[in-house]
Enzyme design. Structure first.
Site: not given
Length: 561
Positions: A189, A193, A290-291, A328
């Site tokens: 994926n 966000f 993904n950021t 995290k």
């Protein structure tokens, strides 16, 4: 009487011969037999309808109990494949599943764990002073907007993590951005966000609290909300369920540069200000792949500053009990130096724990080894994004062990400032050259492998030299050889130059990544985690995944007895 009248009379009263009563046909018994037959048919119909109704009622009741029970195999072998066929795009399937569960929940038809299998307390764990009914939780991503925390709790999880939530709404990355690898039970994926924003999610969580307060007889206004959040309802303020906890994951907006640490801090603290009141745990996500630039926040200096700001913001939450704070971290930053740096930031900031694992940029080998992926899946492996699936388990297990050891060891001690120790006057003065040479050797011992061994035998301390007349050692080898003969005393080091001792309670670890069965969950817990979180396993295993994992844990425990 004329002929016309006679004819009319004949038509009205025909000339029919009268019969004596004994000669008349017996009509009444025939009517009675017809009525009896009708009654018999009616009774048979009623009996048949009763049987049909009973069978239908029992069938519907059994179907309701079966379909809404997480233990039903229909969830894995029918519902999941059907969603995959109807919705080729993974994200569309996810949204459809969420809408279906919400709709079923509104009618009481959603799947749930029946009975109370956790009542025995055999899987109970303690986290942040709470006794969790079991050590299994769900990871963020399953319920990004806190649309359905209660139905997810009903699946059997003791911890539900929602989010990630950004301060302002954002779309995330362009679609398509979710890709399935069915042969590996894996996903890739690159959501980026996608979030409805902190304000919307906070309103949703507030409404949930007020609905709980109303059903608990406390009212539905702000005062009722305050009572629930301050513990007067006897439940955790986030989960609202005894033995369960709700974690809310927060992140920065994509447009906020990671280079502007003050802006980053404002993003995270803005989320805390709006969401922390309704959470048992706030999770600081600095590990999404993904950021762009987000993982740079895992470096010691920016991470320490960020976590400090979040901790301070959480202390200001208008609630008697404050939410715990966890960070995290990425599975890709796994070197000893990186792990040590993150743990240093955790200790320095006062964060309560670490969630080990997220999706990975790396692409693991398919299982079993030598297996050739279908061409479509081989092409999917080239897609950018974070990978999640069973192949992640060994890496997660290794990281849990690393973080457990690093956190239990506590913060590193800072080196003492250079100073001359108080040496005995027997045979040597305090300022002669040989003694200074020894101290110099000790202070420089961290630069070589041999001196590391020495430092484990001779820590920074005042040294009493032996009283014989033999000259002091003049090189490291001689010093190491003579070390067992040296009498060591506690060092007189200033507190300002020593890191604080590990504080109680012990730092908590949650683990996520590749956990798919009870044996793996048990291994994760044995390695030092308190909670094993699942996500991709539910995508492929359906609503019964958590119940199955817990049953397998109990079976494993029974085998060991």
């Amino acid at each position: 009487m004329n002929s016309a009248v006679q004819i009319r009379a004949l038509r009205i009263r025909p000339n029919v011969p009268r019969l004596r009563p004994s000669q008349r046909p017996f009509v009444y018994p025939t009517r009675q037999a017809s009525s009896a037959a009708t009654d018999a048919r009616s009774a048979a119909t009623r009996t048949k309808n009763f049987i049909y109704g009973t069978v239908l009622t029992l069938g519907l009741s059994f179907g309701y109990l079966y379909v809404t029970d997480t233990r039903s195999s229909i969830h894995e072998w029918l519902v999941v494949p059907a969603l995959r066929q109807i919705y080729p795009d993974g994200e569309d399937a996810h949204h459809a599943g969420t809408k279906i569960v919400k709709a079923l929940y509104s009618f009481g038809l959603h799947p749930r764990e029946r009975g109370n299998p956790d009542a025995a307390g055999d899987l109970e764990v303690e986290v942040f002073g709470h006794k969790l009914s079991n050590p299994i939780g769900t990871s963020a991503g399953m319920d990004k907007g806190a649309d359905m925390p209660t139905p997810v709790f009903d699946l059997g999880a003791a911890l539900v993590e929602v989010g990630a939530v950004t301060p302002l709404p954002q779309e995330g990355n362009p679609k398509p951005r979710v890709f399935r690898l069915p042969s590996q039970n894996a996903l890739i994926n690159r959501y980026g966000f996608n979030s409805e924003g902190a304000e919307t999610v906070a309103m949703r969580l507030r409404r949930r609290v007020r609905q709980f307060a109303y059903h608990a007889g406390l009212g539905i206004d702000e005062e009722a909300e305050r009572k629930v959040l301050n513990g007067e309802a006897g439940v955790p303020p986030g989960s609202l369920i005894p033995g369960r906890l709700l974690a809310v994951q927060i992140a920065k907006n994509k447009t906020t540069s990671e280079q502007d640490i003050e802006a980053v801090k404002r993003d995270y603290t803005a989320c805390v200000d709006q969401l922390a009141k309704y959470a048992d745990i706030i999770v600081v996500n600095v590990s999404s792949p993904n950021t762009p630039g987000l993982r740079a926040l895992q470096n010691v200096e920016p991470l320490t500053q960020l976590l400090n700001s979040v901790v301070q913001a959480a202390k200001k939450v208008d609630r008697k009990t404050k939410p715990a704070i966890m960070v995290k971290v990425s599975p890709d930053e796994d070197s000893d130096e990186q792990v040590s740096g993150i743990c240093e930031a955790v200790w320095d900031s006062g964060v309560d724990g670490v969630i080990v694992g997220n999706t990975t940029k790396k692409r693991p080998d398919p299982l079993p080894k030598g297996y050739l992926l279908p061409k479509t899946e081989a092409d999917i492996l080239l897609e950018q994004g974070g990978y999640s699936g069973p192949q992640m388990f060994e890496r997660t297990l290794s990281l849990v062990s690393k973080y457990r050891k690093a956190l239990d060891d506590g913060p590193k001690q800072l080196p003492p400032p250079p100073s001359k120790p108080d040496l005995p006057s027997a045979g040597h003065s305090t300022g002669d050259e040989p003694d200074s040479s020894i101290i110099s050797k000790l202070q420089q011992s961290t630069t070589s492998e041999s001196s590391q061994a020495l430092s484990s035998k001779v820590p920074a301390a005042s040294i009493d030299l032996p009283s014989d007349s033999s000259p002091p050692p003049t090189n490291v080898d001689d010093l190491e050889a003579s070390a067992p003969k040296l009498a060591l005393q506690p060092a007189s080091v200033s507190k300002a130059n020593t890191a604080p001792a590990p504080a109680a309670p012990r730092k908590v670890i949650f683990a996520t990544g590749g956990i798919t069965n009870g044996r793996q969950a048990r291994e994760i817990l044995d390695a030092g985690a308190s909670v094993a979180q699942v996500y991709t396993a539910i995508i492929y295993g359906g609503a019964g995944t958590i119940s199955r994992i817990k049953d397998e844990m109990r079976e494993e425990a029974a085998k060991k007895k």
